[in-house]
Design a protein around this motif. Structure first.
Motif, PDB file in Angstrom:
ATOM      1  N   ILE A 138       0.920  -1.209   0.101  1.00  0.00           N
ATOM      2  CA  ILE A 138       0.164   0.124  -0.055  1.00  0.00           C
ATOM      3  C   ILE A 138       0.745   1.448  -0.081  1.00  0.00           C
ATOM      4  CG2 ILE A 138      -1.918  -1.226   1.066  1.00  0.00           C
ATOM      5  CD1 ILE A 138      -1.103  -0.054   3.756  1.00  0.00           C
ATOM      6  N   GLY A 139       2.283   1.014  -0.285  1.00  0.00           N
ATOM      7  CA  GLY A 139       3.146   2.448  -0.340  1.00  0.00           C
ATOM      8  C   GLY A 139       3.220   3.034   0.791  1.00  0.00           C
ATOM      9  N   VAL A 140       3.286   2.429   2.182  1.00  0.00           N
ATOM     10  CA  VAL A 140       3.387   3.043   3.304  1.00  0.00           C
ATOM     11  C   VAL A 140       4.944   2.930   3.674  1.00  0.00           C
ATOM     12  CG1 VAL A 140       3.251   3.125   5.760  1.00  0.00           C
ATOM     13  CG2 VAL A 140       1.282   3.029   4.375  1.00  0.00           C
ATOM     14  N   HIS A 141       5.665   4.143   3.871  1.00  0.00           N
ATOM     15  CA  HIS A 141       7.066   3.896   4.257  1.00  0.00           C
ATOM     16  C   HIS A 141       7.154   5.279   5.009  1.00  0.00           C
ATOM     17  CE1 HIS A 141       8.081   1.532   0.860  1.00  0.00           C
ATOM     18  NE2 HIS A 141       7.206   2.219   0.148  1.00  0.00           N
ATOM     19  N   SER A 142       6.947   4.919   6.504  1.00  0.00           N
ATOM     20  CA  SER A 142       6.882   5.994   7.240  1.00  0.00           C
ATOM     21  C   SER A 142       7.844   5.824   8.722  1.00  0.00           C
ATOM     22  CB  SER A 142       5.409   5.918   7.988  1.00  0.00           C
ATOM     23  OG  SER A 142       5.244   6.517   9.256  1.00  0.00           O
ATOM     24  N   LYS A 143       8.539   7.179   9.025  1.00  0.00           N
ATOM     25  CA  LYS A 143       9.068   6.906  10.349  1.00  0.00           C
ATOM     26  C   LYS A 143       8.172   6.783  11.369  1.00  0.00           C
ATOM     27  CE  LYS A 143       9.887  11.048  12.210  1.00  0.00           C
ATOM     28  NZ  LYS A 143      10.502  12.416  12.483  1.00  0.00           N
ATOM     29  N   LEU A 144       8.386   6.261  12.444  1.00  0.00           N
ATOM     30  CA  LEU A 144       7.445   5.769  13.590  1.00  0.00           C
ATOM     31  C   LEU A 144       7.732   6.846  14.786  1.00  0.00           C
ATOM     32  CD1 LEU A 144       7.412   1.960  13.711  1.00  0.00           C
ATOM     33  CD2 LEU A 144       5.553   3.591  13.555  1.00  0.00           C
ATOM     34  N   LEU A 145       6.563   7.372  15.223  1.00  0.00           N
ATOM     35  CA  LEU A 145       6.551   8.251  16.344  1.00  0.00           C
ATOM     36  C   LEU A 145       6.348   7.236  17.450  1.00  0.00           C
ATOM     37  CD1 LEU A 145       4.344  11.091  14.993  1.00  0.00           C
ATOM     38  CD2 LEU A 145       6.661  11.028  15.286  1.00  0.00           C
ATOM     39  N   SER A 146       6.322   7.792  18.727  1.00  0.00           N
ATOM     40  CA  SER A 146       6.083   6.839  19.927  1.00  0.00           C
ATOM     41  C   SER A 146       4.845   7.455  20.673  1.00  0.00           C
ATOM     42  CB  SER A 146       7.433   6.410  20.600  1.00  0.00           C
ATOM     43  OG  SER A 146       8.202   5.818  20.111  1.00  0.00           O
ATOM     44  N   LEU A 147       3.943   6.721  21.252  1.00  0.00           N
ATOM     45  CA  LEU A 147       2.999   7.303  21.772  1.00  0.00           C
ATOM     46  C   LEU A 147       2.902   6.778  23.091  1.00  0.00           C
ATOM     47  CD1 LEU A 147       0.022   7.553  19.074  1.00  0.00           C
ATOM     48  CD2 LEU A 147       1.395   9.288  19.842  1.00  0.00           C
ATOM     49  N   GLY A 148       2.480   7.365  24.116  1.00  0.00           N
ATOM     50  CA  GLY A 148       2.124   6.674  25.407  1.00  0.00           C
ATOM     51  C   GLY A 148       0.648   7.093  25.906  1.00  0.00           C
ATOM     52  N   LEU A 149       0.678   7.527  27.245  1.00  0.00           N
ATOM     53  CA  LEU A 149      -0.696   7.976  27.764  1.00  0.00           C
ATOM     54  C   LEU A 149      -0.435   9.568  28.172  1.00  0.00           C
ATOM     55  CD1 LEU A 149      -1.646   4.844  29.664  1.00  0.00           C
ATOM     56  CD2 LEU A 149      -2.614   5.621  27.643  1.00  0.00           C
ATOM     57  N   GLN A 150      -1.611  10.305  27.956  1.00  0.00           N
ATOM     58  CA  GLN A 150      -1.469  11.561  28.279  1.00  0.00           C
ATOM     59  C   GLN A 150      -1.952  11.621  29.834  1.00  0.00           C
ATOM     60  OE1 GLN A 150      -3.346  14.464  25.245  1.00  0.00           O
ATOM     61  NE2 GLN A 150      -4.562  12.466  25.227  1.00  0.00           N
TER      62      GLN A 150
END
Length: 214
Positions: A75-87
């Motif tokens: 599907i043509g996805v080439h992405s750097k990954l961010l990191s998510l936690g909890l607010q």
């Protein structure tokens, strides 16, 4: 989003309470803004919801290492990954709209390649148009998802199934529940748009099939 089964846990030694799992699941509810009401994002084919083969009970497992990039060639996805936690209020942090073309890894769960379900989320669209996971519903069993990690290894996952589910009946245990193999879950919004938001989530399930140097 309903409160999930309290037995849902992440792997890699990190406990996920039922409440936390609900908050993570709820975070996927705000990943779409319906920029494309006429056609909408692609929907999974009915046959894609059926696993290509039996879900593995074991398989290769890697040590923990922070993921930095995801590639989904089909599907043509080439992405750097961010990191998510909890607010601070206990809800999952939502990827910023300014980074809608980037996917994010939930960093309170397993890293991709560890035993357990590693979770990667992304927006489906914004007011400006399609976002990083707009075409997620096009994936089919057997497609490959590559996750590059800080340790220099690329964890290769094979897609097992793809489904669209109602947000009212989000399969928390299936997504976040304990498994004996290194799994991956990709999540975005999908399904019908009710004039305010998408009523469902598109979820991709996969398992680790191997690793290679970056």
């Amino acid at each position: 989003m309903p409160v999930p089964d309290s037995s849902a846990r992440p792997r890699g030694g990190r406990l996920l309470t039922g409440t936390a799992a609900a908050l993570i699941a709820a975070g996927s509810a705000v990943l779409g803004f319906d920029a494309c009401q006429n056609s909408g994002p692609p929907r999974p084919a009915p046959e894609a919801a059926r696993p290509q083969a039996a879900t593995p009970s074991s398989g290769p497992v890697l040590a923990a290492s922070t993921p930095v990039h995801v590639d989904i060639p089909r599907i043509g996805v080439h992405s750097k990954l961010l990191s998510l936690g909890l607010q601070h209020d206990g809800t999952i942090a939502v990827p910023p709209l300014s980074e809608a073309q980037l996917a994010s890894w939930y960093d309170k769960g397993p890293t991709p390649g560890e035993r357990g379900p590693a979770v990667i989320v992304g927006h489906v669209d914004t007011k400006k148009g399609p976002a990083v996971f707009f075409k997620l519903g096009k994936l089919r069993p057997g497609d490959i998802v590559d996750v590059t990690r800080k340790d220099g290894k690329v964890a290769a996952f094979s897609v097992d199934s793809v489904e669209n589910v109602s947000k009212k009946h989000f399969p928390t245990k299936r997504v976040y529940g304990e498994v004996r193999f290194a799994g991956i879950r990709l999540i975005t919004c999908g399904g019908d748009f009710n004039g305010h938001n998408y009523e469902g989530n598109t979820i991709v399930y996969g398992h680790l099939i191997g690793q290679r140097p970056r």
